[in-house]
Motif scaffolding. Structure first.
Motif, PDB file in Angstrom:
ATOM      1  N   GLY A  94       0.795  -1.226   0.000  1.00  0.00           N
ATOM      2  CA  GLY A  94       0.000   0.000   0.000  1.00  0.00           C
ATOM      3  C   GLY A  94       0.815   1.258   0.000  1.00  0.00           C
ATOM      4  N   LYS A  95       2.119   1.155   0.260  1.00  0.00           N
ATOM      5  CA  LYS A  95       2.953   2.353   0.294  1.00  0.00           C
ATOM      6  C   LYS A  95       3.610   2.615  -1.069  1.00  0.00           C
ATOM      7  N   VAL A  96       3.718   1.594  -1.923  1.00  0.00           N
ATOM      8  CA  VAL A  96       4.252   1.754  -3.271  1.00  0.00           C
ATOM      9  C   VAL A  96       3.088   1.647  -4.228  1.00  0.00           C
ATOM     10  N   ILE A  97       2.895   2.680  -5.002  1.00  0.00           N
ATOM     11  CA  ILE A  97       1.744   2.770  -5.881  1.00  0.00           C
ATOM     12  C   ILE A  97       2.200   2.541  -7.324  1.00  0.00           C
ATOM     13  N   GLY A  98       1.667   1.548  -7.982  1.00  0.00           N
ATOM     14  CA  GLY A  98       1.952   1.325  -9.400  1.00  0.00           C
ATOM     15  C   GLY A  98       3.332   0.735  -9.621  1.00  0.00           C
ATOM     16  N   ASP A  99       3.696   0.647 -10.871  1.00  0.00           N
ATOM     17  CA  ASP A  99       4.991   0.097 -11.251  1.00  0.00           C
ATOM     18  C   ASP A  99       6.032   1.188 -11.274  1.00  0.00           C
ATOM     19  N   PRO A 100       7.272   0.808 -11.009  1.00  0.00           N
ATOM     20  CA  PRO A 100       8.349   1.788 -11.097  1.00  0.00           C
ATOM     21  C   PRO A 100       8.538   2.263 -12.533  1.00  0.00           C
ATOM     22  N   GLU A 101       9.001   3.482 -12.663  1.00  0.00           N
ATOM     23  CA  GLU A 101       9.183   4.089 -13.983  1.00  0.00           C
ATOM     24  C   GLU A 101      10.677   4.276 -14.208  1.00  0.00           C
ATOM     25  N   MET A 102      11.230   3.506 -15.177  1.00  0.00           N
ATOM     26  CA  MET A 102      12.667   3.551 -15.466  1.00  0.00           C
ATOM     27  C   MET A 102      12.919   4.680 -16.466  1.00  0.00           C
ATOM     28  N   LEU A 103      13.831   5.553 -16.124  1.00  0.00           N
ATOM     29  CA  LEU A 103      14.183   6.672 -16.994  1.00  0.00           C
ATOM     30  C   LEU A 103      15.423   6.372 -17.824  1.00  0.00           C
ATOM     31  N   GLY A 104      16.178   5.381 -17.425  1.00  0.00           N
ATOM     32  CA  GLY A 104      17.354   4.987 -18.193  1.00  0.00           C
ATOM     33  C   GLY A 104      18.588   5.711 -17.735  1.00  0.00           C
ATOM     34  N   VAL A 105      19.595   5.706 -18.650  1.00  0.00           N
ATOM     35  CA  VAL A 105      20.871   6.344 -18.337  1.00  0.00           C
ATOM     36  C   VAL A 105      20.656   7.851 -18.319  1.00  0.00           C
ATOM     37  N   ASP A 106      21.082   8.461 -17.210  1.00  0.00           N
ATOM     38  CA  ASP A 106      20.878   9.902 -17.064  1.00  0.00           C
ATOM     39  C   ASP A 106      22.126  10.686 -17.448  1.00  0.00           C
ATOM     40  N   PHE A 117      26.847  10.400 -17.750  1.00  0.00           N
ATOM     41  CA  PHE A 117      28.103   9.669 -17.710  1.00  0.00           C
ATOM     42  C   PHE A 117      29.067  10.423 -16.805  1.00  0.00           C
ATOM     43  N   THR A 118      29.762   9.675 -15.984  1.00  0.00           N
ATOM     44  CA  THR A 118      30.770  10.254 -15.113  1.00  0.00           C
ATOM     45  C   THR A 118      32.099   9.565 -15.356  1.00  0.00           C
ATOM     46  N   GLU A 119      33.150  10.034 -14.718  1.00  0.00           N
ATOM     47  CA  GLU A 119      34.471   9.439 -14.882  1.00  0.00           C
ATOM     48  C   GLU A 119      34.571   8.072 -14.235  1.00  0.00           C
ATOM     49  N   TYR A 120      33.550   7.782 -13.364  1.00  0.00           N
ATOM     50  CA  TYR A 120      33.581   6.487 -12.688  1.00  0.00           C
ATOM     51  C   TYR A 120      32.637   5.471 -13.325  1.00  0.00           C
ATOM     52  N   GLY A 121      31.648   5.999 -14.105  1.00  0.00           N
ATOM     53  CA  GLY A 121      30.712   5.072 -14.726  1.00  0.00           C
ATOM     54  C   GLY A 121      29.452   5.799 -15.173  1.00  0.00           C
ATOM     55  N   LEU A 122      28.385   4.977 -15.335  1.00  0.00           N
ATOM     56  CA  LEU A 122      27.086   5.506 -15.753  1.00  0.00           C
ATOM     57  C   LEU A 122      26.205   5.774 -14.538  1.00  0.00           C
ATOM     58  N   VAL A 123      25.181   6.646 -14.734  1.00  0.00           N
ATOM     59  CA  VAL A 123      24.177   6.922 -13.697  1.00  0.00           C
ATOM     60  C   VAL A 123      22.819   6.601 -14.292  1.00  0.00           C
ATOM     61  N   ILE A 124      22.151   5.593 -13.645  1.00  0.00           N
ATOM     62  CA  ILE A 124      20.830   5.178 -14.102  1.00  0.00           C
ATOM     63  C   ILE A 124      19.813   5.821 -13.162  1.00  0.00           C
ATOM     64  N   LYS A 125      18.767   6.392 -13.724  1.00  0.00           N
ATOM     65  CA  LYS A 125      17.752   7.099 -12.947  1.00  0.00           C
ATOM     66  C   LYS A 125      16.408   6.441 -13.178  1.00  0.00           C
ATOM     67  N   PHE A 126      15.681   6.194 -12.062  1.00  0.00           N
ATOM     68  CA  PHE A 126      14.308   5.713 -12.168  1.00  0.00           C
ATOM     69  C   PHE A 126      13.500   6.283 -11.011  1.00  0.00           C
ATOM     70  N   MET A 127      12.151   6.224 -11.126  1.00  0.00           N
ATOM     71  CA  MET A 127      11.241   6.814 -10.141  1.00  0.00           C
ATOM     72  C   MET A 127      10.260   5.767  -9.670  1.00  0.00           C
ATOM     73  N   VAL A 128       9.841   5.947  -8.376  1.00  0.00           N
ATOM     74  CA  VAL A 128       8.847   5.066  -7.771  1.00  0.00           C
ATOM     75  C   VAL A 128       7.783   5.956  -7.125  1.00  0.00           C
ATOM     76  N   LYS A 129       6.529   5.741  -7.411  1.00  0.00           N
ATOM     77  CA  LYS A 129       5.426   6.497  -6.829  1.00  0.00           C
ATOM     78  C   LYS A 129       5.035   5.863  -5.510  1.00  0.00           C
ATOM     79  N   THR A 130       5.112   6.657  -4.450  1.00  0.00           N
ATOM     80  CA  THR A 130       4.836   6.147  -3.096  1.00  0.00           C
ATOM     81  C   THR A 130       3.713   6.940  -2.461  1.00  0.00           C
ATOM     82  N   LYS A 131       3.229   6.381  -1.380  1.00  0.00           N
ATOM     83  CA  LYS A 131       2.156   7.024  -0.626  1.00  0.00           C
ATOM     84  C   LYS A 131       2.580   7.171   0.826  1.00  0.00           C
TER      85      LYS A 131
END
Length: 609
Positions: A581-593, A595-609
């Protein structure tokens, strides 16, 4: 044209006759002066019978003197009229002689001796006119003084008669309603018929303040009623004593005025004697001239007879002056008695005022709220109702404390929407409802207690209204805080547990009421934000939230596999019973946001209540 000495002789004869009659009428006055040594009522400590006898004696003496003054006024009036007539005759003869002298001087054939004789006669007439003028002026002043003394003496006798009426009971003092003792049914005097009496006006003095009765007569104790009766009687005695003192002062003032008039008449009489002595001197000199000039024997004899009459008048005037001086001495003695009596009368008024003050103090003490009997009466009559009000207020406060959260949650559940189903809104409303309810219950309880205690609520509310207006002008920021707090709660901008940002401060709402909002930031610091200063709010958890998650990934990892794993973990978290009941719906993956010198940054969102 009549000779000058003839009119002068007639005038002197008239003066002698009038003076003789005045002196004959002065004998009773002299006897009255000798009898007047009985004096005025001399002391307050004397009995009423003694005072009545003395006042009657004074009235009798003043009445006798009044009759003598009226008789003397008639003599003075006739004397003035004859002097005025004689003065007019001398003035007429002087004018005629002056015209004759002017005609002789204008005629060159006139005899010088005749001119000298006419000139000497004119000089004598001018001198006679001057003597007439002085004597007539003194007679007019004496007549005016006697008229004024008559008026003053009549008023004095009237005051003495009124004082006598007060002592004998023929005149009743009209007391004000507030100082008049109220007859009771148990008093035998209340049933007696009261004979009509002549009221006496109260002197212009402020009556002493009477104690206000906080209770009705039916609720007063017998001791309080008795104290009120004693106080009314004492205040009535004070008013009567003040009236007696005022009457006494008026009598003394009238006696002083009478003494001043008598002294004025004595001074005027002395001047009259001096003027007559001057007449004797002048006429004696003229008589010597007549003898030296060989005037007719008849003329010399008339002048001598006139001088003898004037001498007799002067002697009688001196006797009259002595009688008046004796009468003045008796007035001075009576005034001295009044001066002594004034001290005792004033002391008696002071004593009665002290008794009235003691009675008033006792009545106030018996009616005082802190008097033991009044406290017992108050506790017996009003105590149970006050305890009932306090008990009801305590029960209401307990009910609000225990049921505020439950009532708030019940109200919140009736509203639709995902946000209204949570407990944060209910806790916020419950907190504010308890604060407002406590204030209202305490205010109404205090008002009811004051009303039951006998306090006038109109006065209290009027003062509260004035105080409220003053506070509204002096505490405008405070009123703005409460108004803004009301809008925040009414619009449900945030509630307990919400993560909000106000200005530069971000934190969790720990408390919110009508005046202030309390935030705790991530470092644990507590911020108190007045509601009136909040112009912009960012609520990060209003109804639902969407946290943005950034996951760093090395360049040598499979990016697609990592994103699928993250989505799967978020779904499993939503299916976990602990997070149900605290996580609403499916997570939304935004993909690679990025690039850094150490690697990639992946960003995604979760709708909560």
């Amino acid at each position: 044209m009549k000779p000058s000495f003839t009119k002068t002789w007639l005038t002197l004869l008239a003066l002698c006759l009038l003076s003789s009659r005045a002196l004959a009428q002065d004998e009773p006055r002299r006897d009255a002066a000798e009898a007047a040594t009985v004096g005025e009522p001399s002391s307050e400590s004397a009995s009423d019978a003694t005072r009545v006898v003395r006042i009657r004696q004074v009235i009798e003496l003043d009445s006798e003197h009044l009759r003598w003054l009226r008789s003397e006024l008639g003599s003075r009036t006739r004397w003035f009229e004859r002097l005025a007539a004689g003065m007019g005759g001398v003035a007429e003869e002087r004018d005629e002689t002056s015209q004759r002298l002017a005609a002789l001087e204008a005629n060159p054939d006139s005899d010088p001796e005749e001119i000298a004789a006419v000139r000497a006669k004119l000089q004598e007439l001018q001198e006679d006119w001057s003597l007439y003028d002085v004597q007539t002026d003194l007679a007019l002043k004496g007549e005016k003084a006697i008229r004024q003394q008559l008026e003053a003496l009549e008023k004095k006798i009237s005051k003495e008669q009124r004082a006598l009426g007060l002592l004998t009971g023929e005149i009743e003092v009209a007391l004000p309603e507030k100082t008049r003792p109220e007859p009771t049914a148990a008093s035998p005097e209340a049933a007696k018929p009261v004979s009509p009496r002549l009221p006496v006006p109260i002197p212009s003095a402020e009556p002493p303040p009477t104690p206000k009765r906080a209770q009705s007569s039916s609720a007063m104790t017998s001791a309080q009623l008795q104290a009120q009766r004693v106080l009314a009687r004492k205040e009535g005695e004070v008013e009567k004593s003040k009236i007696e003192l005022a009457e006494f002062v008026e009598r003394k003032r009238a006696l002083t005025r009478q003494l001043e008039f008598e002294e004025g008449l004595a001074e005027n009489e002395t001047k009259e004697i001096e003027n007559l002595e001057r007449v004797v001197t002048i006429f004696t000199e003229r008589l010597e001239k007549y003898r030296e000039s060989g005037a007719a024997a008849e003329k010399i004899e008339r002048r001598e007879r006139g001088l003898r009459e004037i001498a007799r008048v002067i002697e009688e005037r001196n006797e009259s002056s002595k009688g008046r001086a004796a009468y003045i001495a008796t007035l001075v003695e009576r005034l001295a008695h009044l001066d002594e009596a004034e001290l005792s009368v004033t002391a008696a008024v002071d004593a009665k005022q002290e008794e009235a003050v003691d009675a008033r103090r006792r009545a106030k003490w018996l009616e005082s709220p802190i008097h033991p009997k009044n406290i017992q009466h108050w506790a017996r009559e009003r105590g149970p109702r006050i305890l009932l009000v306090l008990l009801a207020a305590f029960l209401l406060l307990s009910f609000v404390q225990l049921s505020a959260r439950r009532i708030a949650r019940t109200l919140v559940r009736r509203r639709r929407g995902s946000r209204s189903t949570g407990t944060g809104r209910a806790d916020t409303l419950a907190f504010s409802f308890r604060s407002v309810s406590r204030v209202l219950i305490v205010v109404f309880a205090v008002l009811l207690v004051l009303q039951e205690a006998g306090v006038d609520l109109k006065t209290v509310l009027g003062g509260a209204a004035i105080l409220g207006v003053a506070i509204a002008f002096g505490a405008q920021d405070l009123m703005r805080d409460y108004f803004s707090g009301f809008l925040i709660l009414a619009e449900d901008q945030y509630q307990l547990g919400d993560l909000i940002t106000i200005g530069t401060v971000t934190g969790t709402v720990e408390s919110v009421n009508m005046r202030v909002t309390v935030l705790r930031d991530l470092e644990g610091r507590v911020h108190f934000m007045p509601n009136g200063n909040i112009d912009h709010v960012t609520n990060r958890t209003y109804a639902w939230g969407r946290p943005v998650i950034e996951v760093p990934v090395a360049y040598d990892e499979d990016v697609d596999r990592v994103m699928d794993a993250l989505v799967q973990i978020a779904k499993e978290l939503g299916q976990d019973p602990a997070w149900e009941g605290k996580v609403i719906g499916d997570p939304e993956m935004l993909g690679v946001d990025k690039f850094t010198e150490y690697g990639l940054v992946i960003k995604f969102m979760v709708k909560t209540k």
